[in-house]
Design an enzyme around this catalytic site. Sequence first.
Site, mmCIF file in Angstrom:
data_model
loop_
_atom_site.group_PDB
_atom_site.id
_atom_site.type_symbol
_atom_site.label_atom_id
_atom_site.label_comp_id
_atom_site.label_asym_id
_atom_site.label_seq_id
_atom_site.Cartn_x
_atom_site.Cartn_y
_atom_site.Cartn_z
ATOM 1 N N HIS A 108 -55.790 66.907 130.766
ATOM 2 C CA HIS A 108 -57.216 67.074 130.470
ATOM 3 C C HIS A 108 -57.988 65.789 130.728
ATOM 4 O O HIS A 108 -59.127 65.669 130.317
ATOM 5 C CB HIS A 108 -57.391 67.544 129.026
ATOM 6 C CG HIS A 108 -56.704 68.850 128.762
ATOM 7 N ND1 HIS A 108 -57.348 70.064 128.860
ATOM 8 C CD2 HIS A 108 -55.403 69.129 128.473
ATOM 9 C CE1 HIS A 108 -56.482 71.036 128.603
ATOM 10 N NE2 HIS A 108 -55.293 70.500 128.377
ATOM 11 N N GLU A 116 -51.173 33.753 121.030
ATOM 12 C CA GLU A 116 -51.491 34.967 120.260
ATOM 13 C C GLU A 116 -50.518 35.133 119.098
ATOM 14 O O GLU A 116 -50.913 35.347 117.944
ATOM 15 C CB GLU A 116 -51.396 36.217 121.153
ATOM 16 C CG GLU A 116 -52.454 36.332 122.225
ATOM 17 C CD GLU A 116 -52.024 35.758 123.560
ATOM 18 O OE1 GLU A 116 -51.153 34.847 123.577
ATOM 19 O OE2 GLU A 116 -52.567 36.209 124.584
ATOM 20 N N GLU A 152 -45.563 43.718 136.153
ATOM 21 C CA GLU A 152 -45.313 42.279 135.992
ATOM 22 C C GLU A 152 -44.116 41.854 136.842
ATOM 23 O O GLU A 152 -44.025 40.720 137.279
ATOM 24 C CB GLU A 152 -45.080 41.936 134.514
ATOM 25 C CG GLU A 152 -45.239 40.461 134.230
ATOM 26 C CD GLU A 152 -45.389 40.144 132.759
ATOM 27 O OE1 GLU A 152 -46.521 39.878 132.313
ATOM 28 O OE2 GLU A 152 -44.382 40.164 132.036
ATOM 29 N N LYS A 177 -54.381 31.867 131.216
ATOM 30 C CA LYS A 177 -54.016 31.158 129.981
ATOM 31 C C LYS A 177 -54.509 29.716 130.028
ATOM 32 O O LYS A 177 -55.075 29.199 129.069
ATOM 33 C CB LYS A 177 -52.487 31.124 129.828
ATOM 34 C CG LYS A 177 -51.851 32.390 129.353
ATOM 35 C CD LYS A 177 -50.416 32.049 128.919
ATOM 36 C CE LYS A 177 -49.478 33.206 129.084
ATOM 37 N NZ LYS A 177 -48.078 32.830 128.915
ATOM 38 N N LYS A 197 -40.085 34.613 122.481
ATOM 39 C CA LYS A 197 -39.018 33.915 123.205
ATOM 40 C C LYS A 197 -39.273 32.403 123.192
ATOM 41 O O LYS A 197 -38.408 31.619 122.853
ATOM 42 C CB LYS A 197 -38.971 34.454 124.638
ATOM 43 C CG LYS A 197 -37.901 33.871 125.498
ATOM 44 C CD LYS A 197 -37.838 34.630 126.831
ATOM 45 C CE LYS A 197 -37.064 33.831 127.853
ATOM 46 N NZ LYS A 197 -36.970 34.521 129.146
ATOM 47 N N GLY A 214 -38.569 38.415 129.097
ATOM 48 C CA GLY A 214 -39.336 39.040 128.016
ATOM 49 C C GLY A 214 -39.413 40.558 128.135
ATOM 50 O O GLY A 214 -39.104 41.296 127.196
ATOM 51 N N ARG A 215 -39.797 41.052 129.305
ATOM 52 C CA ARG A 215 -39.992 42.499 129.447
ATOM 53 C C ARG A 215 -38.677 43.258 129.560
ATOM 54 O O ARG A 215 -38.672 44.474 129.714
ATOM 55 C CB ARG A 215 -40.915 42.798 130.626
ATOM 56 C CG ARG A 215 -40.470 42.214 131.943
ATOM 57 C CD ARG A 215 -41.586 42.282 132.970
ATOM 58 N NE ARG A 215 -41.252 41.582 134.206
ATOM 59 C CZ ARG A 215 -41.393 40.275 134.394
ATOM 60 N NH1 ARG A 215 -41.831 39.513 133.414
ATOM 61 N NH2 ARG A 215 -41.084 39.727 135.547
#
Length: 547
Positions: A384, A213, A353, A512, A207, A267-268
Amino acid sequence: MKKEVNKSKYWKKLASHYKKMRNVQMRDLFADDAKRADKFALQLDALYYDYSKNRINDKTMKYLIRLAEDCNLHEKIEAMFTGEKINITENRPVLHIALRNRGNTPIYVDGKNVMPQINEVLAKMRDFSDAVRFGKFKGHTGKKLTNIVNIGIGGSDLGPVMATEALRKYWAKDINCYFISNIDGTACAEVLNKINPETTLFIVASKTFTTIETITNAKTCRKWLVDALGEHAVAKHFVALSTNVEEVKKFGINPDNMFEFWDFVGGRYSMWSAIGLSIAIAIGMDNFEKMLDGAYAMDRHFRETDFAHNIPVIMALLGIWYNNFFNLKSYAVVPYDEYLKYLPSYLQQLDMESNGKYVSTNNEYVKYATGPVLFGGAGTNVQHSFFQLIHQGTTIIPCDFIIPAISHNEIGDHHEILLSNVLAQSEALMRGKTVKEAAEELTQAGKSKEEVNFLKKFKSFEGNRPSNTFVVKKIDPYTLGMLVAMYEHKVFVQGVIWNIDSFDQMGVELGKQLAKNILPELQGNAFGEVHDGSTENLIRYVKRLRK
Ligand code: G6Q
């Protein structure tokens, strides 16, 4: 200024109602009311939501719904759907619903209808995804692009990862999708080792187009491509998904190869936008639009249905009931479908978030719990792993089970075994097994009196553990769209009740910032910053090992 929710009338009523409900056994509630399962169930299209295995009665639901009304939920829903700037810390509207507004009714932001630009990008996505899928948009050396690599992180990664995996059965036969998100060089190396530059399309999804990253990974991939095919190849192998045309140009991607989205898409919440390009290429734009259709159906249900019959509202209220009154701090999402294995990670970001906040929109520290810890995984695998604690641990973890009645891979009786497992889990969690029942079973199994006495507690289950069950026919694009939109709205409702801004993410910033200070210290010799003793020691130790 809005009154704090924990001071409100129905919050207080719920607090005293909780005292009566906390020891009520669900198995008694079922025994007392033959219609309970029908009463506490809702349906939208083929989606069936059974919430009867919760520690609720009519009064609980009445109070919870009144609480939502008192928090002006109706007005808040309208505010979102009509483009008001409800993301108050960033002064932005929150319009992922516009991305799937299939009725195309106008939605205005600052007096401008956003639908034409959304439709334009959807049309561009259709043209481009068709061109890639049918081999019209080819690589630099004339080969068909069959490796689609999405480079992005967080909201620019988790949606595409989750949805492409969920819809793997709909992929074009010759297309493969890969995802590079982590800055760890391993993420890049492992993907680049598998693919051929001539047949690879890199989609740089960011965005802001400044995320360290993503930009670092994209540069590494660009170099890898240029080393193999030359600088001119970039135009045929790189596209960008972004709101930031300037940074896209700076990176060296032609704006013609950029698919735009806007600040009103968080973003999410962005897999419905250009960020979904990898999904569209994998499954085709018709299927992508079916996913939007499913989300749109859920949007209309959410906006138009009274709270008592509104699936996301009921889910949210049950979450509030457990989080704020039972004091339960986590919940699990367990899809019984291998293709949904990444759904819990996706929802983890969506929920944690959005609602992991301790400052209210009144600019005050909240005095009640907000977002819970969400975790999960695909059943039966997780039976399990963490299910032991869910059945017999000292904390209670409400669960969401998601079940497709039909599998994409109906092999022998696999799916019936899978279904029997999930249905048994919710039954076991609710019903439990008393010490007496456990003792009887042990006796019947031929155990001695001493063994029975010793084992009966270990083998008993207190039960009364809540769960929701969602049944769909099959995991197809439409259903996936519905399910994801359903969780988005659940998170929204909880944010409204907790009076927090569910649409910013300030909490990820400090780490960050500090990483920016530490990077030159790792690369050079001097300490530019004063750190605590532990951080300094760790920096020194890591540097020593890297010499
Ligand atoms: C999501 C967050 C966050 C974001 C990533 C990537 O809501 O904002 O997860 O998606 O930090 O950001 P960019 O898309 O700007 O690279």
